[in-house]
Design an enzyme around this catalytic site. Sequence first.
Site, short mmCIF file in Angstrom:
data_model
loop_
_atom_site.label_atom_id
_atom_site.label_comp_id
_atom_site.label_asym_id
_atom_site.label_seq_id
_atom_site.Cartn_x
_atom_site.Cartn_y
_atom_site.Cartn_z
N HIS A 135 0.83 -1.20 0.00
CA HIS A 135 0.00 0.00 0.00
C HIS A 135 0.87 1.25 0.00
O HIS A 135 1.24 1.77 1.05
CB HIS A 135 -0.92 -0.01 1.21
CG HIS A 135 -1.95 1.06 1.21
ND1 HIS A 135 -3.09 1.00 1.98
CD2 HIS A 135 -2.05 2.24 0.55
CE1 HIS A 135 -3.83 2.08 1.79
NE2 HIS A 135 -3.20 2.85 0.93
N PHE B 234 2.60 6.53 -5.25
CA PHE B 234 3.76 7.10 -5.92
C PHE B 234 3.40 8.28 -6.83
O PHE B 234 4.26 8.84 -7.49
CB PHE B 234 4.50 6.01 -6.71
CG PHE B 234 5.35 5.12 -5.85
CD1 PHE B 234 5.53 5.38 -4.49
CD2 PHE B 234 6.00 4.02 -6.38
CE1 PHE B 234 6.31 4.56 -3.69
CE2 PHE B 234 6.80 3.20 -5.59
CZ PHE B 234 6.95 3.47 -4.24
N ARG B 235 2.11 8.63 -6.92
CA ARG B 235 1.62 9.89 -7.50
C ARG B 235 1.78 10.04 -9.01
O ARG B 235 1.27 11.01 -9.57
CB ARG B 235 2.30 11.09 -6.83
CG ARG B 235 2.18 11.12 -5.30
CD ARG B 235 0.77 11.07 -4.81
NE ARG B 235 0.67 11.28 -3.36
CZ ARG B 235 -0.41 11.04 -2.65
NH1 ARG B 235 -1.49 10.55 -3.24
NH2 ARG B 235 -0.43 11.27 -1.36
N ASP C 31 -8.87 3.11 -3.51
CA ASP C 31 -8.26 3.68 -2.31
C ASP C 31 -8.25 5.21 -2.32
O ASP C 31 -7.94 5.84 -3.33
CB ASP C 31 -6.83 3.17 -2.15
CG ASP C 31 -6.21 3.66 -0.85
OD1 ASP C 31 -6.91 3.64 0.17
OD2 ASP C 31 -5.06 4.07 -0.88
N HIS D 269 -11.11 0.75 0.87
CA HIS D 269 -10.94 1.93 1.71
C HIS D 269 -12.25 2.07 2.49
O HIS D 269 -13.26 2.50 1.94
CB HIS D 269 -10.68 3.16 0.84
CG HIS D 269 -10.61 4.44 1.60
ND1 HIS D 269 -9.43 5.09 1.87
CD2 HIS D 269 -11.59 5.21 2.15
CE1 HIS D 269 -9.67 6.20 2.54
NE2 HIS D 269 -10.98 6.30 2.72
N HIS E 128 -5.70 0.10 5.87
CA HIS E 128 -5.40 1.04 6.97
C HIS E 128 -6.46 1.08 8.08
O HIS E 128 -7.13 2.08 8.29
CB HIS E 128 -5.13 2.44 6.45
CG HIS E 128 -6.03 2.92 5.34
ND1 HIS E 128 -7.41 2.81 5.37
CD2 HIS E 128 -5.74 3.54 4.17
CE1 HIS E 128 -7.91 3.32 4.27
NE2 HIS E 128 -6.93 3.78 3.53
N ASP F 67 1.01 2.84 3.74
CA ASP F 67 0.16 3.90 3.18
C ASP F 67 1.01 5.15 2.91
O ASP F 67 0.60 6.29 3.17
CB ASP F 67 -1.00 4.24 4.11
CG ASP F 67 -2.08 5.08 3.43
OD1 ASP F 67 -2.01 5.26 2.20
OD2 ASP F 67 -2.99 5.56 4.12
#
Length: 467
Positions: free
Chosen positions: A63, A66-67, A155, A182, A236, A313
């Site tokens: 999880h 990396f954008r 997510d 999520h 999470h 995360d």
Amino acid sequence: MNRLLIRGGHLIDPQNNIDTQADILLVDGRVANVGTVPPSEADGTPTLDASGLLVTPGLIDIHVHFREPGQEQKETIATGAAAAIAGGFTSVCCMPNTTPAIDDDASIDFIDERAHRANLANVFATGCLTRNRAGEELAEIALMAQRGAVAFTDDGTGVASADLMAKAMTYVGMTGRAVFQHCEDPTLGGGAMNAGPLATRLGLPGWPGLAEELMIQRDLMIARSQNYHTRWHAQHMTTANGAELLRRAKHDAGDNAHRITGEVSPHHLLLTEEACAEYDTHAKMNPPLRTTADIEALRQAVADRTITILATDHAPHTAEEKALEFEDAPYGIIGLEPALALYIKALIDAGTIDWPRLIEMMTIRGAELCNLDGRGHLATGAHADVTLIDPNLNWTIDAHAFAGKAANCPFHGWNVRGRAVATIVSGDIKLLRDADRLSDATATPPADEAALATFAAERAAAPPRQG
């Protein structure tokens, strides 16, 4: 022929019930021998001295964010992979909430190409459950699975529609992949911090644990109605009640209990809502930090195997974004580089679990969930992904010295213990903090020069980090 002998370390491989001193020989990207390597196989082979170190399967984080594509100012595949290597992670699974979202087969190909170009950690893509994560229609699940998506999730946003979620679970089940949820009811979630007296005193909108628990309960009921055809995973987790819901569901599922899993992140094991008291945006998370009682319940859920996976995360943001007022600042923190030391502090130092269990939760359990065959263990023939850990190395977390682009870390300045000192991917040393441990540095270079050059250029282009 690419060869490397790791000698004299304490090998921990939970999948194969190994917890003893042993040598390990890596040949052409695979594990060739484990145990006592005979001189005939060791002669002329570059040797890495692992004395005083733990030798484990390469750490896995299922999880991370990396954008890329679309938010490269925060992180890229290359800089994120470099952060993973620095933290001891050989494999990571990146989430699809990019711009545009990873919701078709071409997007999966893009992530794969960028990961190969970086040539650092193994980077696997997850795909969206719904188109553009909008929660209105299913994404191209089958096509993404064919192109290598290891799991499916929206997510950052929970799938609000029960009907659509049931369909998503059905279709994902056909691919053999898992659904990552999520867990957030959108009508209750979305606040700036945990709902309660502190949020009221600070004048911030609260986010109750009930938002998480309602979606956990709903999805578990859907999974049961489908006879657990699809593996379902809670991302999470943060609340005591959520952990109890998962515990009861696993008990009721009987032989299918392994098809229901959950993860917990370092910040939800170490920090409470009190970290928000001074409006420090580094403590703004999604889902939010909860209470001491929740932390205790999460640790118990780890201890009794209700929660079986540890995941960071990792969520990088620019300094300018995190400098906004608390309500306007984005959620999330970076976590890859300090994660191991933080898990040690939260779980081993607290007496919750021991080293073999920690390594299990950071390797084989994630590999199994994401079908990362040949990873997460060190049996003969497995991928030569290995992490060497100094369990007693004391160091200070310095967010401004991280390999990734961002510095949004609430643990900056913490004194911690335990760190990866070597990270090996497919038999190649990508990180080596003590070059004197390697007998022949020219035979096995610390990292691919072209990959390092690419990373260095992207890292240099990042905006200056601020406090």
